[in-house]
Every structure is written in structure tokens, then in C-alpha cells.
Design a protein around this motif. Sequence first.
Motif, short mmCIF file in Angstrom:
data_model
loop_
_atom_site.label_atom_id
_atom_site.label_comp_id
_atom_site.label_asym_id
_atom_site.label_seq_id
_atom_site.Cartn_x
_atom_site.Cartn_y
_atom_site.Cartn_z
N ALA A 71 0.89 -1.16 0.06
CA ALA A 71 0.01 -0.07 -0.40
C ALA A 71 0.70 0.92 -0.09
O ALA A 71 0.71 2.26 -0.50
CB ALA A 71 -1.12 0.03 1.10
N LYS A 72 2.12 1.19 0.56
CA LYS A 72 3.16 2.17 0.95
C LYS A 72 3.30 2.68 -0.44
O LYS A 72 4.03 3.68 -1.01
CB LYS A 72 3.27 2.24 1.84
N THR A 73 3.93 1.85 -0.83
CA THR A 73 4.52 1.46 -2.41
C THR A 73 3.02 2.11 -3.01
O THR A 73 4.61 2.76 -4.40
CB THR A 73 5.10 0.26 -2.89
N LEU A 74 2.61 1.83 -3.75
CA LEU A 74 1.45 1.99 -4.18
C LEU A 74 1.20 3.58 -4.05
O LEU A 74 0.91 4.47 -4.74
CB LEU A 74 0.15 1.49 -4.36
N PHE A 75 0.51 3.95 -2.90
CA PHE A 75 0.30 5.18 -2.60
C PHE A 75 1.84 6.24 -2.58
O PHE A 75 1.63 7.67 -3.85
CB PHE A 75 0.67 5.83 -1.45
N SER A 76 3.40 5.73 -3.13
CA SER A 76 4.95 6.80 -3.13
C SER A 76 4.26 6.66 -4.70
O SER A 76 4.84 7.52 -5.68
CB SER A 76 5.99 6.24 -2.75
N SER A 77 3.59 5.63 -6.08
CA SER A 77 3.86 6.09 -6.78
C SER A 77 2.87 6.80 -8.06
O SER A 77 2.52 6.58 -8.57
CB SER A 77 3.48 4.78 -7.70
N ARG A 78 2.06 7.61 -6.47
CA ARG A 78 1.50 8.32 -6.95
C ARG A 78 0.44 8.61 -7.76
O ARG A 78 -0.54 9.27 -8.58
CB ARG A 78 2.13 9.93 -7.41
N ILE A 79 -0.94 7.06 -6.47
CA ILE A 79 -2.08 6.61 -7.56
C ILE A 79 -2.97 7.36 -7.36
O ILE A 79 -3.42 8.51 -6.13
CB ILE A 79 -2.01 5.62 -6.62
N HIS A 80 -3.79 7.55 -8.33
CA HIS A 80 -5.25 9.12 -8.40
C HIS A 80 -6.09 7.77 -7.47
O HIS A 80 -6.53 8.75 -6.40
CB HIS A 80 -5.69 8.86 -9.76
#
Length: 344
Positions: free
Chosen positions: A115-124
Motif C-alpha cells: 500500500a505504501k509503495t502504491l501510494f508513493s507512486s502517486r496513484i489517483h
Amino acid sequence: MSNKRKKQVTIYDLATELNVAPSTVSRALKDHYSIGKATITAVKELARKRGYRTNILASSLRTRESNTIGVLVPWINRPFISSLIHGVEAAARESGYNVIISQSQDSYDHEVANAKTLFSSRIHALVVSLAMQTTDYEHLEEISSSGTPVIFVDRVPSTLDGHRVVIDNVRSARLATQHLIDQGCRRIALFKGASHQIIYHERECGYREALQANDLRVDDELILTSDHLTLEEGNRLARQLLQSPHPPDGIFSTNDNAAVGAIKCARELGVAVPEQLAIIGFNNDPVCEIIDPPLSSVTHPAVEMGRMALQQALRVANAKMPVTERRIELETQLVPRASSLRRR
């Protein structure tokens, strides 16, 4: 053959060749109203010839967001989950968005890290089906409170409000259990996942309600919990029950994998299905029609759940005003097959 990577074509290269400003190229690629049709056509044609690709990362850094939707699920190799992902991806593509998929493998620690990795990827936005181990939702609360919408689907939190797409698990389990009762079963076992996951708690409630409505005793020794509801675990749980002094005459498994394991176990032990042991699963996975006898199940509209989750994610992410949290509930149906049909 040379392994040297070719230089990536940039907006500046296109601008130089066309003798226009880089900003003109950028706007033309986005069909901006301020750029004439002839210029847009020329820019796009040259971009195609030169193999230009939009730098998504650079764009997201400028806008502080991306056109990417994060999808976090327990297992990508389960038929239900792969169908759910298909629904998310299809709806995202139709709306001009990309999808990044990550699996927790039912591990809370993996879910937090992913979840943290996805959030760091600036997901919409983030679409989530919880890991079996998850009981704390702080990592998802942090993402939601930052302004990135979080949409829960299927396995949803029990103590955290939020947008969610679900089915009526109580009613669905009641239907499955009642079907076994209608076929003459009186000692019905339940295979379920961890009770802190609300879907398994609700399915157990439906199972209990059906038994009580038919004046059948709820025997807690027939209610067995599985770590992952795999085929192997279904085989082990069925063996434990069938070799006991008072074996069941019916099994309701809250997924199809474990139900298939129960059918295989019955065959190994010489127990006739459905004559001595009627079995029904949940999800209506493709394996239901492959196993012998074919497995009765309950439909789980995975593709539609994925589509609805994505559409809700975009509604929330793109709204100019706060969107009221919404629960979307889809219908299920009983699919009787030979594994449970004693009375035809």
C-alpha cells in the motif's frame, strides 16, 4: 546486434524539428483547444514516426498525481480475484486510466508495504480487497486522509467506514445452506476463513440462520476455519470430519477451492458425493464445471464488482466536492450442480 539503448525522443526534439515551442507540442499532444487542428495533426504524426512516448512519471510529478489506479488484492491467481481485476482494468481503460496491481498473499505486512509503495507512486485512487491477516487499517486510513480515495471491495473492513462494493454475504450463505437442507442434509459442516474478516463472519451468520430456521442444531465442531481456503486445506478439513465418529452429510465451503478439496477427499475415502456427502462452494469458479461431480456454488459477480469499484473510485477522485461514503451491494445466485443434488 547492438544492445545500446536508443535515445528517447522528447517534446523538445519534436519542437525543434517542427520549429515550434515545446509548450505547443505539449498542448497539441493533449488536443488543447488553443492549438489549431493542423498543428495537432503535424505534432501527432511526427510523434508517431519518431516513436515518442509520454513521460508519465514526469507528468505525475508536475501535477502531483497520475492517471494510474492502484489495485491491492490478496492473490492474483485466484479466479475470483483475477475476474475482479479484469473488471477494474476494463473500466479503467475505458476511462483513460492505467492500473498497477499488487498482491498481499494474505499477509498483513505485505499489504502495508505494498500500500505504501502504491501510494508513493502517486496513484489517483486505490482499490483494495483485504488480506486474510488484516485487522488494523491504519495504513489505509493514512492514504485516505491524504486525499487519495480508497475503495474497498469484497473483503472490507469491519471497523472502518468507507466506500465499498460488496454482496449480501448473509443471504448468500443462507441460500447455500438451505439448498443442502432441501436436499436432505441434517449435519452440515462449514469451511470458512478468519472470522475477523467480515465476509466470513457474515457467511457464518447466514449458515447459522438457515440451520436455526429449520430447527437444526448448530454444532460448533462442524464449523472449521482455514488459513487460506486452499484445495489442500479443504482436503485436510474434510478428512478430519469424515474420519470423526459423527461425520457430516453436507459441507458448505465459503470458497470453491476448499470445496474441491473436500470432493477429492471424499473420493479418496470412498464417500459417495452427493449420496453420502453433499457439497456446495462459493464463487462459481471455472473449476466447478471441471471437477467430477460438478460443484454446486453461489455466483459472485467479480467482474461487475471490479467495474463498480473503479467507477466509484473515479467519482470520488474527480469530484469537486466531498462524496458521501457509499455501499454498493450486488446480487448473487445459487447454481446447483451434481455435487449436491440428491433430489432431482
